[in-house]
Design a protein around this motif. Structure first.
Motif, mmCIF file in Angstrom:
data_model
loop_
_atom_site.group_PDB
_atom_site.id
_atom_site.type_symbol
_atom_site.label_atom_id
_atom_site.label_comp_id
_atom_site.label_asym_id
_atom_site.label_seq_id
_atom_site.Cartn_x
_atom_site.Cartn_y
_atom_site.Cartn_z
ATOM 1 N N ILE A 14 7.176 1.519 2.542
ATOM 2 C CA ILE A 14 7.751 0.886 3.729
ATOM 3 C C ILE A 14 9.155 0.429 3.397
ATOM 4 O O ILE A 14 9.386 -0.204 2.363
ATOM 5 C CB ILE A 14 6.906 -0.317 4.179
ATOM 6 C CG1 ILE A 14 5.448 0.136 4.397
ATOM 7 C CG2 ILE A 14 7.474 -0.944 5.418
ATOM 8 C CD1 ILE A 14 4.562 -1.002 4.801
ATOM 9 N N SER A 52 1.323 6.851 11.468
ATOM 10 C CA SER A 52 2.520 6.313 12.138
ATOM 11 C C SER A 52 2.469 4.792 12.107
ATOM 12 O O SER A 52 2.049 4.146 13.073
ATOM 13 C CB SER A 52 2.580 6.820 13.586
ATOM 14 O OG SER A 52 1.390 6.513 14.272
ATOM 15 N N GLU A 112 4.794 2.786 12.342
ATOM 16 C CA GLU A 112 5.735 2.114 13.241
ATOM 17 C C GLU A 112 5.073 1.665 14.530
ATOM 18 O O GLU A 112 5.571 0.740 15.194
ATOM 19 C CB GLU A 112 6.905 3.058 13.548
ATOM 20 C CG GLU A 112 6.527 4.342 14.267
ATOM 21 C CD GLU A 112 6.039 5.424 13.315
ATOM 22 O OE1 GLU A 112 5.711 6.512 13.773
ATOM 23 O OE2 GLU A 112 6.014 5.123 12.092
ATOM 24 N N THR A 113 3.933 2.299 14.890
ATOM 25 C CA THR A 113 3.248 1.875 16.125
ATOM 26 C C THR A 113 2.595 0.510 15.972
ATOM 27 O O THR A 113 2.279 -0.149 16.966
ATOM 28 C CB THR A 113 2.174 2.904 16.511
ATOM 29 O OG1 THR A 113 1.235 3.038 15.439
ATOM 30 C CG2 THR A 113 2.798 4.254 16.829
ATOM 31 N N LEU A 134 4.145 -1.856 14.102
ATOM 32 C CA LEU A 134 5.198 -2.827 13.850
ATOM 33 C C LEU A 134 5.859 -3.256 15.158
ATOM 34 O O LEU A 134 5.967 -2.467 16.111
ATOM 35 C CB LEU A 134 6.248 -2.229 12.913
ATOM 36 C CG LEU A 134 5.739 -1.793 11.525
ATOM 37 C CD1 LEU A 134 6.852 -1.099 10.761
ATOM 38 C CD2 LEU A 134 5.206 -2.991 10.765
#
Length: 325
Positions: free
Chosen positions: A13, A65, A67-68, A70
């Protein structure tokens, strides 16, 4: 409530403080801003249950994924992360549980067999109707099948039938229906255990007495009855045809008397005399007449064996028998 979400898998990350990547080998630390918190404390996550669909889906999304997960908006009206599922279901309905495979895994996939087939599996043949052609066909077929399956195991024949007549005396079948079942019994190699439940009248009484000696039983409140065969309704028959039928009925009566005498141990004259009128027998009387061997009453034989004779009762009670009374 936990301030961070950790998934038990390794992922790289980008750090918010620097441009360098930090590898988390055991836990994936997501930004706490998803929960509106400014702290970045790490909470160890327990192992994910692979059978839990919610946690498995969440771990899959975090891997593919992240980012989904975050910077997710906080909505107090919606449970967190439930929108990851296309059609979330909070609780199964009773109908869904009823149809579930895990709930019905032992339920048979095909309809169960009919009752005569289930009884046949236990080597039981049940005659619960008057002896009409359909009953004769089924009973004879079952007897032959059971002998073919195992000629050494006994066959249990339960009888609750009014024979070739109804209870009101109306003829519903020819005497040959009873003789057909009788002949099938006599040709079997197996032991035949006959049990009377309810009633055994006419030809049914013959089948009851035709069981293997010592294996003929009767329920305590069952009834047996022997009677002469009846002439079917003559209707508009010519007188000559009525005479022919009458002669046939007499022949059947004589055969029935001979067979009953053979299986009960009585003389032909005794049976013929008893059959002049309907001769009803309870369990005790049927045992005395020789139709059955035992009464199926749990513990009855032991109780009756301990009962003193009438003379012993009179003696113990101080009663003297006076001649002439």
């Amino acid at each position: 409530m936990a301030s961070c979400l950790h998934a038990p898998m390794a992922y790289t990350i980008p750090s918010s403080a620097s441009s360098q990547s930090v590898r988390r080998p055991k836990a994936l630390t997501l930004s706490c801003r998803a929960f509106g918190s400014k702290s970045a404390a790490k909470i160890p996550m327990p192992p994910i249950n692979p059978k839990d669909p919610f946690l498995s889906k969440l771990a899959s999304v975090a891997t593919s994924s992240p980012e989904t997960l975050l910077n997710r908006p906080v909505n107090p009206d919606t449970p967190p992360y439930l929108d990851l599922f296309e059609s979330p279901t909070l609780m199964a309905t009773p109908a869904q549980v009823e149809r579930s495979v895990s709930y019905n895994e032992h339920r048979p996939r095909r309809p169960p067999p009919d009752l005569p087939s289930l009884l046949l599996h236990g080597r039981i043949v049940y005659i619960g109707m008057p002896l009409v052609p359909a009953v004769t066909e089924l009973v004879v077929a079952e007897l032959m099948y059971l002998q073919w399956m195992d000629p050494k195991q006994p066959i249990y024949l339960y009888i609750n039938s009014t024979g070739t007549t109804r209870d009101d005396g109306e003829t519903v079948g020819m005497e040959t229906e009873g003789f057909a079942i009788y002949d099938a019994l006599m040709n079997l190699q197996n032991e035949i255990h006959t049990v009377a439940v309810g009633a055994a009248i006419g030809q049914a009484c013959l089948l009851l007495s035709a069981g293997t000696k010592g294996k003929r039983f009767m329920m305590p409140h069952a009834k047996a009855m022997i009677q002469q065969p009846r002439i079917p309704s003559s209707g508009l028959m010519p007188a000559s045809d009525v005479l022919i039928r009458a002669k046939e009925v007499i022949i059947n009566r004589d055969i029935l008397v001979e067979l009953l005498a053979k299986h009960t141990g009585n003389s032909v004259e005794t049976v013929a005399s008893a059959m002049k009128r309907p001769f009803y027998m309870d369990a005790s009387r049927a045992k005395e007449f020789g139709v059955i061997d035992k009464i199926l009453w749990r513990g009855q034989e032991k109780v009756m064996a301990e009962v003193a004779a009438p003379e012993e009762w009179d003696k113990n009670a101080g009663i003297k028998v006076v001649d002439g009374f």
